[in-house]
Design an enzyme around this catalytic site. Structure first.
Site, PDB file in Angstrom:
ATOM      1  CB  THR A 180      -0.648   0.007   1.181  1.00 45.78           C
ATOM      2  OG1 THR A 180       0.204   0.181   2.555  1.00 45.78           O
ATOM      3  CG2 THR A 180      -2.489  -1.123   0.458  1.00 45.78           C
ATOM      4  CG  ASP A 181       0.272   3.899  -2.446  1.00 44.52           C
ATOM      5  OD1 ASP A 181       1.352   3.534  -3.491  1.00 44.52           O
ATOM      6  OD2 ASP A 181      -0.984   4.107  -3.229  1.00 44.52           O
ATOM      7  CB  SER A 222      -0.706   9.094   4.312  1.00 44.20           C
ATOM      8  OG  SER A 222      -0.855   9.423   2.304  1.00 44.20           O
ATOM      9  NE  ARG A 223       5.396   4.226   2.469  1.00 44.50           N
ATOM     10  CZ  ARG A 223       5.206   2.745   2.674  1.00 44.50           C
ATOM     11  NH1 ARG A 223       4.078   2.243   1.560  1.00 44.50           N
ATOM     12  NH2 ARG A 223       5.174   2.012   3.153  1.00 44.50           N
ATOM     13  CB  VAL A 224       0.770   8.895  -3.047  1.00 45.98           C
ATOM     14  CG1 VAL A 224       1.768   8.243  -3.489  1.00 45.98           C
ATOM     15  CG2 VAL A 224      -0.517   8.077  -2.988  1.00 45.98           C
TER      16      VAL A 224
END
Lengths: 188, 528
Positions: free
Chosen positions: B365-366, B391-393
C-alpha cells in the site's frame, strides 16, 4: 502427492503392463465394473482408505467388486491391485481406473455415448443414433448405453464423450423456473 | 393479495417474461465428480475448462475452477459441500467468474457473485455490465499521479495522513480499535460530494464478518444517508471460504466499473486478514504447497494484484480509451479521469505489525493508518498512532490551505508523544518542552472526534489552525471540546462567506487568519 500425476503414472503403467500380457480388454472391462461400484457403494472409498482394514481384506474387496467371488480377475489387474495396496495408494484407485479407461478408449478409438429418455426407444432408432454419433466422433466403435428415466418427463439427455445435449422436459422446466424466479425474487 | 395489484397487469407481466425466456438447447461440456470434501470438488473430465471458470452441477450448485490438471480439475464450491455427491455431473458454463455491475447496485447488499441478499428483489433499473472478478490492473501509461484529495472527514487523517483519490491506504490495528469506524466515517463523509453532484461511489466489502455486524453497518449507512451511493458486498463468516476469498475481487470489479466510466470510487476491504485465511484454507484443501504461517506462496500476489487495481486513471480521453484489459461489456465506454481508492483493513494480533500478512500489505500500500489499543483505551479516538502512520502519496493531494495549516502538526504530535513518555517519570521540564507538551495535549484533544461525525474540510482547517498556532494555550484541556464546538458554531453563523467558503476552496490569506485569530480569542475569553 498430486492426485493427477500419481493416477496418470499408475494408469499408464497398468496399460503398458496389460498390453504386454495381452489382457488390456479384460482389464478395461474390470475397470468399467469397478468404476460403477464407486458411486453406487459410497463406503467403498472410505473402507479402502481405512487403516483398520488389512491389506488382504482390501485386496479381496477390490477383487470382489470387479468380479463375483473375485475369481475371474485378470492377472494384470490382480498384480495392479496388489501393487496399489502395497504402495498405500488405495485412495487413488478410482482416479487410476478412470484414466486407464480413457487410455484404452483412445488407443482403440472407442466412442462413448449414453441416451437417457423417459420412455424406451425403439432399437432401430438407437442404432441410427449410435451410427451417427460414431461418424461424428470419428470412432472405430461405439459403446452405446441407454437409460430409461421417467423423471425427465420427456425429451432426452444425450451424453457423448465429454459433452451433453440436455433436451429433457425436466431440465427445460427447471430452466424456466430459474429464469422466472430470478426475475421476480422479492421478500415482501 | 394486495388490492392495488391488478390481475390483468400481473398476467401481462408474466406473459412478457415467458416470451423472453431462453429455452434453447445447447451442447455443454461435462465432467464427473470424483471426490468431494471440505468445499473442494475434484472433477474428472472438463478438459477445456478455463481457470476461474464457473461450473454448475446437476442440482444447480456452483463452483469455481481453481486447479487445472491433465485429466481432472479442482474446483471450490460456492455452496454447501453436502449438496454435492460423488458421480454428479458437472457442466461448464463458459463464464469466467464475474459480477454484473451497474448503477442499480447502489443502495444494495450483494454477495460476491452479484446476487442481492437484502430481500429487495433483483437488481433492476439500468444496464448491468459484466465485470470479471480477476482483471489486470491498468498499466503505467493509463495512470496519473494522485493529485485529488479524498476527504475522510476525520481531522487526524485529513491533516496528518491525507488520502488522495486513487491511493491505497491501509488501516491496521488490533481488534476493537476503530478500524471499521474510520472506513464507515469516510463513506458517510462522501455524502456532501453526492449532494454536490460529484459523487464518490463507495463499495464496502465485508469479509468473514457476522451477518448481524453487516446488518448493523448497513443500518448505520442507511441512517446517515450513505446507502444512496454505496454498494455493500458481503461474504459472511458462514459462507464458503471460496466466497470469502472472492469478495474483495468482487468489490474491486464493481469499483472498476465506476473508475473506468470516469467516476470516482472508494472501496473498503474489511478485512484482508480474513480473506488471506480463507485463501489459505482453499489452497491447503487444494493441496498447494504451503509456506510461512501455512499461507500459500502466492499470498503476496493475491493482495498485490487486488490492490494494484486501485488507480487514478489518466484524464486524457484518447489515452484512457485504449486502456489494457477492458472487459468486452465496457468496450467503447471508457472515460478518463476516474479513480478507485482502496482502504484495505488488516487486523493485527496484539499489535504485531511484523506478522506475515501485515508486512505484506504494508509494503504493497501507499501508507498505513496504525490504530493503537492503548490510545483507544485512553479515550483518544480515532486512536491513530501518528509516529508509525504515514501517507506516501496523499500529501500531494492535500488542498493548499490544509497543507499550510497542518504541515507541522504531524511532526509536533510525534515529538509530543515521545516527550510525554519522558515526563511520565516526573521531574522538572524546561519551558520549551513544557510548551510543546501543552500544545501537544491540546492538539491531541482537538484531533479526537466522535464516531459518525465527520466534518467538512473547511471546518477541519479552521479548527486545526487554532491548534497549530497555539491559540488554545490558555484553555484547560478538558475545555478543548467546548472551544471547538463554540468556535465552529460561530464561524458557521458569522463567517460562512468570508472564511469557510474561502477555506473550502483552499484559500487562506491574511484576512481569513485575522478573523480566525479574533474569533478564537473571543471564544477563549468566553470559556475562561
Amino acid at each position: 502427492m498430486d492426485v493427477n500425476i500419481l493416477s496418470m503414472r499408475y494408469a499408464k503403467a497398468l496399460f503398458q503392463f496389460a498390453a504386454e500380457n495381452g489382457d488390456e480388454k479384460k482389464v478395461y472391462e474390470e475397470c468399467q465394473i469397478l468404476s460403477m461400484a464407486f458411486p453406487e457403494v459410497k463406503k467403498l472409498r472410505v473402507t479402502l482408505q481405512s487403516p483398520l482394514v488389512s491389506e488382504e481384506e482390501k485386496t479381496l474387496l477390490i477383487r470382489e467388486a470387479c468380479s463375483p467371488g473375485g475369481k475371474d480377475v485378470s492377472p494384470s489387474f490382480n498384480s495392479f491391485i496388489k501393487l496399489v495396496i502395497r504402495n498405500k495408494r488405495e485412495g487413488y484407485v478410482n482416479s487410476i481406473i478412470l484414466i486407464y479407461m480413457d487410455l484404452y478408449r483412445n488407443s482403440k478409438h472407442i466412442g462413448v455415448a449414453k441416451l437417457t429418455t423417459a420412455v424406451p426407444v425403439e432399437k432401430h432408432v438407437l442404432e441410427r443414433i449410435s451410427e451417427k454419433t460414431r461418424l461424428h466422433l470419428h470412432a472405430a466403435e461405439m459403446e452405446f448405453d441407454t437409460k430409461v428415466d421417467p423423471r425427465i418427463e420427456g425429451g432426452f439427455i444425450f451424453d457423448f464423450n465429454d459433452f451433453r445435449i440436455d433436451a429433457s422436459v425436466y431440465s427445460q422446466l427447471l430452466n424456466i423456473r430459474k429464469q422466472l424466479t430470478d426475475r421476480n425474487r422479492r421478500i415482501v | 393479495m394486495n388490492d392495488d395489484i391488478k390481475v390483468s397487469e400481473v398476467t401481462e407481466i408474466l406473459h412478457q417474461q415467458l416470451e423472453s425466456i431462453d429455452s434453447g438447447i445447447q451442447v455443454s461440456e461435462i465432467g464427473k465428480v470424483l471426490q468431494v470434501s471440505d468445499g473442494v470438488v475434484r472433477i474428472y473430465g472438463l478438459r477445456n475448462a478455463q481457470a476461474n471458470e464457473l461450473i454448475e452441477f446437476e442440482n444447480g450448485e456452483k463452483a469455481i475452477v481453481m486447479n487445472l490438471e491433465e485429466d481432472n480439475v479442482g474446483a471450490v464450491l460456492l455452496g454447501r459441500t453436502d449438496m454435492i455427491k460423488e458421480g454428479y455431473i458437472a457442466k461448464r458454463t463458459g463464464h469466467i467468474v464475474s459480477i454484473m455491475a451497474g448503477e442499480s447496485m447502489l443502495g444494495r447488499v450483494i454477495n460476491p457473485l452479484g446476487e442481492p441478499m437484502d430481500g429487495k428483489g433483483p437488481l433492476d433499473g439500468g444496464t448491468l455490465y459484466e465485470m470479471p472478478l480477476e482483471r489486470k490492473a491498468p498499466g503505467i501509461i493509463f495512470r496519473e499521479p494522485v493529485n485529488e484529495p479524498l476527504q475522510t472527514g476525520l481531522k487526524a487523517i485529513d491533516a496528518m495522513i491525507p488520502i488522495g483519490r486513487g491511493q491505497r491506504e491501509l488501516i491496521i490495528g488490533d481488534r476493537q480499535t476503530g478500524k471499521t469506524a474510520i472506513a464507515i466515517d469516510t463513506i458517510i463523509n462522501q455524502r456532501a460530494n453526492y449532494e454536490a453532484g460529484n459523487p464518490v461511489y463507495c463499495i464496502y466489502v465485508a469479509v468473514g464478518q457476522k451477518d448481524s455486524t453487516v446488518a448493523a453497518t448497513v443500518q448505520t449507512l442507511r441512517k446517515y444517508g450513505a446507502m444512496d451511493y454505496t454498494v455493500v458486498v458481503s461474504a459472511c463468516a458462514a459462507d464458503p471460504a471460496a466466497l470469502q476469498y472472492f469478495a474483495p475481487f468482487a468489490g474491486a470489479a464493481v469499483g472498476e466499473y465506476f473508475r473506468d466510466t470516469g467516476r470516482h470510487a472508494l472501496v473498503i476491504y474489511d478485512d484482508l486478514s480474513k480473506q488471506a485465511v480463507a485463501y489459505r484454507e482453499v489452497s491447503l484443501i487444494l493441496r498447494r504447497p504451503s509456506g510461512r504461517e501455512a499461507y500459500p506462496g502466492d499470498i503476496f500476489y493475491l493482495h498485490s494484484r487486488l490492490l494494484e487495481r486501485a488507480a487514478k486513471i489518466i484524464s486524457q480521453q484518447e489515452v484512457a480509451s485504449q486502456m489494457n484489459d477492458v472487459p468486452p461489456s465496457l468496450k467503447g465506454k471508457i472515460k478518463g479521469g476516474g479513480s478507485l481508492t482502496a482502504l484495505p483493513i488488516i487486523e493485527t494480533q496484539a499489535g504485531d505489525v511484523t506478522a506475515y500478512i501485515p508486512t505484506n500489505v504494508i509494503s504493497i500500500t501507499d501508507g498505513q493508518i496504525f490504530l493503537d489499543t492503548d490510545l483507544f483505551n485512553q479515550g483518544i479516538r480515532p486512536a491513530i498512532n501518528v509516529g508509525i502512520s504515514v501517507s506516501r502519496v496523499g500529501g500531494n493531494a492535500q488542498i493548499k490551505a490544509m497543507k499550510q495549516v497542518a504541515s507541522s502538526l504531524k511532526i509536533n504530535q510525534s515529538q509530543y508523544q515521545e516527550l510525554e513518555a519522558f515526563t511520565k517519570f516526573g521531574g522538572e521540564v524546561d519551558p520549551v518542552t513544557a510548551l510543546a507538551i501543552n500544545k501537544g495535549q491540546r492538539n491531541t484533544k482537538l484531533l479526537c472526534q466522535k464516531q459518525y461525525n465527520p466534518i467538512p474540510v473547511e471546518k477541519e482547517i479552521a479548527i486545526l489552525y487554532c491548534g497549530t498556532h497555539g491559540l488554545l494555550h490558555d484553555i484547560p484541556v478538558d475545555k478543548v471540546e467546548t472551544f471547538e464546538k463554540l468556535f465552529l458554531e460561530t464561524l458557521e453563523l458569522k463567517h460562512k462567506d468570508d472564511v469557510l467558503n474561502l477555506l473550502k476552496e483552499g484559500t487562506i490569506n491574511d484576512s481569513v487568519t485575522a478573523i480566525l485569530n479574533e474569533t478564537a480569542a473571543s471564544i477563549v475569553k468566553q470559556i475562561i
